[in-house]
Design a protein around this motif. Structure first.
Motif, PDB file in Angstrom:
ATOM      1  N   GLU A 178     -23.624   3.264  39.400  1.00 18.53           N
ATOM      2  CA  GLU A 178     -23.392   2.278  39.939  1.00 18.53           C
ATOM      3  C   GLU A 178     -24.812   1.877  41.150  1.00 18.53           C
ATOM      4  OE1 GLU A 178     -21.156  -0.389  40.804  1.00 18.53           O
ATOM      5  OE2 GLU A 178     -20.793   0.653  38.947  1.00 18.53           O
ATOM      6  N   GLU A 179     -24.924   0.521  41.501  1.00 13.07           N
ATOM      7  CA  GLU A 179     -26.092   0.084  42.292  1.00 13.07           C
ATOM      8  C   GLU A 179     -25.323   0.046  43.744  1.00 13.07           C
ATOM      9  OE1 GLU A 179     -29.309  -3.096  41.803  1.00 13.07           O
ATOM     10  OE2 GLU A 179     -27.485  -3.997  41.934  1.00 13.07           O
ATOM     11  N   THR A 235     -27.989   3.379  33.138  1.00  8.78           N
ATOM     12  CA  THR A 235     -27.544   2.479  34.047  1.00  8.78           C
ATOM     13  C   THR A 235     -27.762   0.976  33.791  1.00  8.78           C
ATOM     14  OG1 THR A 235     -26.962   1.799  36.436  1.00  8.78           O
ATOM     15  CG2 THR A 235     -29.060   2.567  35.782  1.00  8.78           C
ATOM     16  N   GLU A 236     -26.840   0.321  33.885  1.00  5.47           N
ATOM     17  CA  GLU A 236     -27.000  -1.299  33.757  1.00  5.47           C
ATOM     18  C   GLU A 236     -27.703  -1.953  34.893  1.00  5.47           C
ATOM     19  OE1 GLU A 236     -23.441  -3.880  34.161  1.00  5.47           O
ATOM     20  OE2 GLU A 236     -22.151  -1.967  34.261  1.00  5.47           O
ATOM     21  N   TYR A 237     -28.275  -1.119  35.957  1.00  3.82           N
ATOM     22  CA  TYR A 237     -28.932  -1.451  36.897  1.00  3.82           C
ATOM     23  C   TYR A 237     -30.511  -1.023  37.066  1.00  3.82           C
ATOM     24  CZ  TYR A 237     -24.350  -2.798  38.401  1.00  3.82           C
ATOM     25  OH  TYR A 237     -22.873  -3.143  38.428  1.00  3.82           O
ATOM     26  N   LYS A 255     -32.494  -5.646  34.354  1.00  2.00           N
ATOM     27  CA  LYS A 255     -31.279  -5.472  33.818  1.00  2.00           C
ATOM     28  C   LYS A 255     -30.236  -6.354  34.882  1.00  2.00           C
ATOM     29  CE  LYS A 255     -32.035  -0.781  32.276  1.00  2.00           C
ATOM     30  NZ  LYS A 255     -31.464   0.591  32.294  1.00  2.00           N
ATOM     31  N   GLN A 256     -29.022  -5.777  35.411  1.00  2.00           N
ATOM     32  CA  GLN A 256     -28.194  -6.388  36.212  1.00  2.00           C
ATOM     33  C   GLN A 256     -28.736  -6.485  37.551  1.00  2.00           C
ATOM     34  OE1 GLN A 256     -25.342  -8.099  35.183  1.00  2.00           O
ATOM     35  NE2 GLN A 256     -26.246  -7.852  33.279  1.00  2.00           N
ATOM     36  N   SER A 257     -29.795  -6.055  38.076  1.00  2.00           N
ATOM     37  CA  SER A 257     -30.326  -5.966  39.559  1.00  2.00           C
ATOM     38  C   SER A 257     -31.315  -7.346  39.486  1.00  2.00           C
ATOM     39  CB  SER A 257     -31.033  -4.917  39.784  1.00  2.00           C
ATOM     40  OG  SER A 257     -30.281  -3.629  39.584  1.00  2.00           O
TER      41      SER A 257
END
Length: 89
Positions: free
Chosen positions: A6-7, A33-35, A79-81
């Protein structure tokens, strides 16, 4: 673990063990991670630190410190960040 994927925002740091010398496994776990806002590498070996900083999918990679930066430096994530970098090209 959930916390490692998690972020999280706040005074949170995930520290995980790894087998001696297996930094490619550490990179794999970190990049799963996606972040990818920021990461930190703590080591006495500068060549390992530089290798990891090149391979980590993070907007900022701190070496032997964390959250010490110049406010004028480009900042952003992967990424998602984030998309791109503030103050960058």
């Amino acid at each position: 673990m959930y916390i490692a994927r998690e972020e999280s925002f706040g005074p949170v740091m995930v520290i995980s063990k790894f087998k001696n010398g297996d930094i490619d496994e550490v990179l794999r776990r970190a990049n799963t991670t996606e972040y990818g806002l920021a990461s930190g590498v703590f080591t006495k070996d500068i060549s390992k630190a530089l290798y990891m900083s090149e391979k980590l999918e993070a907007g900022t990679v701190f070496i032997n410190t964390y959250n010490k930066t110049d406010v004028a430096a480009p900042f952003g994530g992967f990424k998602q960040s984030g998309f791109g970098k503030d103050l960058g090209k």
